[in-house]
Design an enzyme around this catalytic site. Sequence first.
Site, PDB file in Angstrom:
ATOM      1  N   ALA A  74     -57.588  53.915 -69.235  1.00 22.58           N
ATOM      2  CA  ALA A  74     -56.798  52.687 -69.075  1.00 22.58           C
ATOM      3  C   ALA A  74     -55.318  53.042 -68.973  1.00 22.58           C
ATOM      4  O   ALA A  74     -54.856  54.010 -69.593  1.00 22.58           O
ATOM      5  CB  ALA A  74     -57.023  51.743 -70.252  1.00 22.58           C
ATOM      6  N   GLU A 107     -69.798  54.740 -66.705  1.00 24.01           N
ATOM      7  CA  GLU A 107     -70.264  53.415 -66.282  1.00 24.01           C
ATOM      8  C   GLU A 107     -69.045  52.568 -65.955  1.00 24.01           C
ATOM      9  O   GLU A 107     -68.038  52.653 -66.656  1.00 24.01           O
ATOM     10  CB  GLU A 107     -71.007  52.720 -67.424  1.00 24.01           C
ATOM     11  CG  GLU A 107     -72.411  53.199 -67.601  1.00 24.01           C
ATOM     12  CD  GLU A 107     -72.864  53.081 -69.044  1.00 24.01           C
ATOM     13  OE1 GLU A 107     -72.148  52.485 -69.862  1.00 24.01           O
ATOM     14  OE2 GLU A 107     -73.943  53.603 -69.348  1.00 24.01           O
ATOM     15  N   ASN A 112     -65.156  46.199 -60.528  1.00 18.14           N
ATOM     16  CA  ASN A 112     -63.879  46.859 -60.845  1.00 18.14           C
ATOM     17  C   ASN A 112     -63.486  47.818 -59.711  1.00 18.14           C
ATOM     18  O   ASN A 112     -63.679  49.022 -59.775  1.00 18.14           O
ATOM     19  CB  ASN A 112     -63.998  47.604 -62.185  1.00 18.14           C
ATOM     20  CG  ASN A 112     -62.657  48.055 -62.707  1.00 18.14           C
ATOM     21  OD1 ASN A 112     -61.673  48.120 -61.977  1.00 18.14           O
ATOM     22  ND2 ASN A 112     -62.612  48.375 -63.990  1.00 18.14           N
ATOM     23  N   TYR A 119     -62.479  56.675 -59.311  1.00 16.10           N
ATOM     24  CA  TYR A 119     -63.556  57.628 -59.593  1.00 16.10           C
ATOM     25  C   TYR A 119     -64.086  58.275 -58.308  1.00 16.10           C
ATOM     26  O   TYR A 119     -64.389  59.465 -58.293  1.00 16.10           O
ATOM     27  CB  TYR A 119     -64.693  56.940 -60.357  1.00 16.10           C
ATOM     28  CG  TYR A 119     -64.258  56.366 -61.686  1.00 16.10           C
ATOM     29  CD1 TYR A 119     -63.356  57.030 -62.508  1.00 16.10           C
ATOM     30  CD2 TYR A 119     -64.753  55.135 -62.144  1.00 16.10           C
ATOM     31  CE1 TYR A 119     -62.943  56.502 -63.720  1.00 16.10           C
ATOM     32  CE2 TYR A 119     -64.348  54.598 -63.364  1.00 16.10           C
ATOM     33  CZ  TYR A 119     -63.443  55.289 -64.139  1.00 16.10           C
ATOM     34  OH  TYR A 119     -63.042  54.763 -65.340  1.00 16.10           O
TER      35      TYR A 119
HETATM   36  C1  LIG Z   1     -58.297  51.620 -63.200  1.00 19.61           C
HETATM   37  C2  LIG Z   1     -56.940  52.052 -63.746  1.00 19.61           C
HETATM   38  C3  LIG Z   1     -57.163  52.970 -64.956  1.00 19.61           C
HETATM   39  C4  LIG Z   1     -56.163  52.808 -62.648  1.00 19.61           C
HETATM   40  O1  LIG Z   1     -54.954  53.312 -63.220  1.00 19.61           O
HETATM   41  P1  LIG Z   1     -53.713  53.750 -62.307  1.00 19.61           P
HETATM   42  O2  LIG Z   1     -52.866  54.678 -63.114  1.00 19.61           O
HETATM   43  O3  LIG Z   1     -53.041  52.559 -61.734  1.00 19.61           O
HETATM   44  O4  LIG Z   1     -54.451  54.548 -61.141  1.00 19.61           O
HETATM   45  P2  LIG Z   1     -53.799  55.598 -60.136  1.00 19.61           P
HETATM   46  O5  LIG Z   1     -52.367  55.211 -59.843  1.00 19.61           O
HETATM   47  O6  LIG Z   1     -54.044  56.976 -60.634  1.00 19.61           O
HETATM   48  O7  LIG Z   1     -54.663  55.321 -58.823  1.00 19.61           O
HETATM   49  C5  LIG Z   1     -55.683  56.213 -58.412  1.00 19.61           C
HETATM   50  C6  LIG Z   1     -56.517  55.566 -57.327  1.00 19.61           C
HETATM   51  O8  LIG Z   1     -57.229  54.466 -57.861  1.00 19.61           O
HETATM   52  C7  LIG Z   1     -57.365  53.474 -56.850  1.00 19.61           C
HETATM   53  N1  LIG Z   1     -56.705  52.251 -57.295  1.00 19.61           N
HETATM   54  C8  LIG Z   1     -55.824  52.098 -58.301  1.00 19.61           C
HETATM   55  N2  LIG Z   1     -55.482  50.790 -58.420  1.00 19.61           N
HETATM   56  C9  LIG Z   1     -56.151  50.134 -57.438  1.00 19.61           C
HETATM   57  C10 LIG Z   1     -56.270  48.767 -57.069  1.00 19.61           C
HETATM   58  N3  LIG Z   1     -55.576  47.807 -57.721  1.00 19.61           N
HETATM   59  N4  LIG Z   1     -57.116  48.443 -56.055  1.00 19.61           N
HETATM   60  C11 LIG Z   1     -57.816  49.394 -55.395  1.00 19.61           C
HETATM   61  N5  LIG Z   1     -57.759  50.722 -55.719  1.00 19.61           N
HETATM   62  C12 LIG Z   1     -56.942  51.060 -56.719  1.00 19.61           C
HETATM   63  C13 LIG Z   1     -56.755  54.030 -55.598  1.00 19.61           C
HETATM   64  O9  LIG Z   1     -57.759  54.713 -54.877  1.00 19.61           O
HETATM   65  C14 LIG Z   1     -55.756  55.007 -56.153  1.00 19.61           C
HETATM   66  O10 LIG Z   1     -55.463  56.052 -55.289  1.00 19.61           O
HETATM   67  P3  LIG Z   1     -54.293  55.875 -54.150  1.00 19.61           P
HETATM   68  O11 LIG Z   1     -53.079  55.414 -54.881  1.00 19.61           O
HETATM   69  O12 LIG Z   1     -54.159  57.254 -53.584  1.00 19.61           O
HETATM   70  O13 LIG Z   1     -54.831  54.884 -53.188  1.00 19.61           O
HETATM   71  C15 LIG Z   1     -56.081  50.812 -64.165  1.00 19.61           C
HETATM   72  O14 LIG Z   1     -56.088  49.879 -63.100  1.00 19.61           O
HETATM   73  C16 LIG Z   1     -56.553  50.132 -65.433  1.00 19.61           C
HETATM   74  O15 LIG Z   1     -56.163  50.503 -66.540  1.00 19.61           O
HETATM   75  N6  LIG Z   1     -57.432  49.102 -65.300  1.00 19.61           N
HETATM   76  C17 LIG Z   1     -57.948  48.372 -66.478  1.00 19.61           C
HETATM   77  C18 LIG Z   1     -58.865  49.226 -67.314  1.00 19.61           C
HETATM   78  C19 LIG Z   1     -60.052  49.698 -66.498  1.00 19.61           C
HETATM   79  O16 LIG Z   1     -60.650  48.949 -65.752  1.00 19.61           O
HETATM   80  N7  LIG Z   1     -60.415  50.979 -66.702  1.00 19.61           N
HETATM   81  C20 LIG Z   1     -61.583  51.568 -66.084  1.00 19.61           C
HETATM   82  C21 LIG Z   1     -62.773  51.294 -66.930  1.00 19.61           C
HETATM   83  S1  LIG Z   1     -64.263  51.932 -66.262  1.00 19.61           S
END
Ligand SMILES: CC(C)(COP(=O)(O)OP(=O)(O)OC[C@H]1O[C@@H](n2cnc3c(N)ncnc32)[C@H](O)[C@@H]1OP(=O)(O)O)[C@@H](O)C(=O)NCCC(=O)NCCS
Length: 154
Positions: A74, A107, A112, A119
């Site tokens: 997260a 999972e 999402n 992933y």
């Molecule tokens: C999922 C999460 C951890 C991503 O964190 P983040 O630091 O913003 O991710 P990154 O900047 O490293 O992004 C990596 C890749 O994820 C994908 N991604 C990130 N945010 C995205 C969005 N809003 N929509 C689509 N793809 C997305 C993209 O492929 C991105 O790569 P790119 O920038 O080269 O296109 C964050 O949105 C989060 O904390 N969400 C809530 C908690 C959650 O759902 N955790 C996962 C539980 S299984």
Amino acid sequence: MDKLIVRTAEAGDIDAIAAMEQVCFSTPWSRESIAHDLTDNSMAQYLVAELDGVIAGYGGMWVIVDEGHITNVAVLPRYRNKKIATLLMSVLLTAGERQGIRRFTLEVRSSNEAAKALYRKLNFKEAGLRKGYYQDTGEDALIMWRDPAEPPKN
Ligand SMILES: CC(C)(COP(=O)(O)OP(=O)(O)OC[C@H]1O[C@@H](n2cnc3c(N)ncnc32)[C@H](O)[C@@H]1OP(=O)(O)O)[C@@H](O)C(=O)NCCC(=O)NCCS
């Protein structure tokens, strides 16, 4: 200038991680579960990402024999889209590989899209579905696995 570091999570990070769970998940882990993983669970390995001294993200896994089960990743909303989750996951995976872990699994809610895209970029592949797994919405869980990289062909 922004200074980003990734380090092993410590007991002193429990409150920040518990607060992040509340902000980032509809069914957050309890403070007790997080405290257990950070202080008592020998299978658990957690990292935090600290940006200018603020805990901006965290990620963890359980090591079960030679498999890494990603428990959570997260990033606080204001720090998203800065590749912090990519960095956390990459460090977790590399550290796991150095310990001899060959396969990783996780999972994710089927809706999402951000997490699924993250992933997939890290070579996790969709391997199955647990129907109605999430009790709050009845949503399916997508099961993903990451196999060892193929050795280069001669
Ligand atoms: C999922 C999460 C951890 C991503 O964190 P983040 O630091 O913003 O991710 P990154 O900047 O490293 O992004 C990596 C890749 O994820 C994908 N991604 C990130 N945010 C995205 C969005 N809003 N929509 C689509 N793809 C997305 C993209 O492929 C991105 O790569 P790119 O920038 O080269 O296109 C964050 O949105 C989060 O904390 N969400 C809530 C908690 C959650 O759902 N955790 C996962 C539980 S299984």
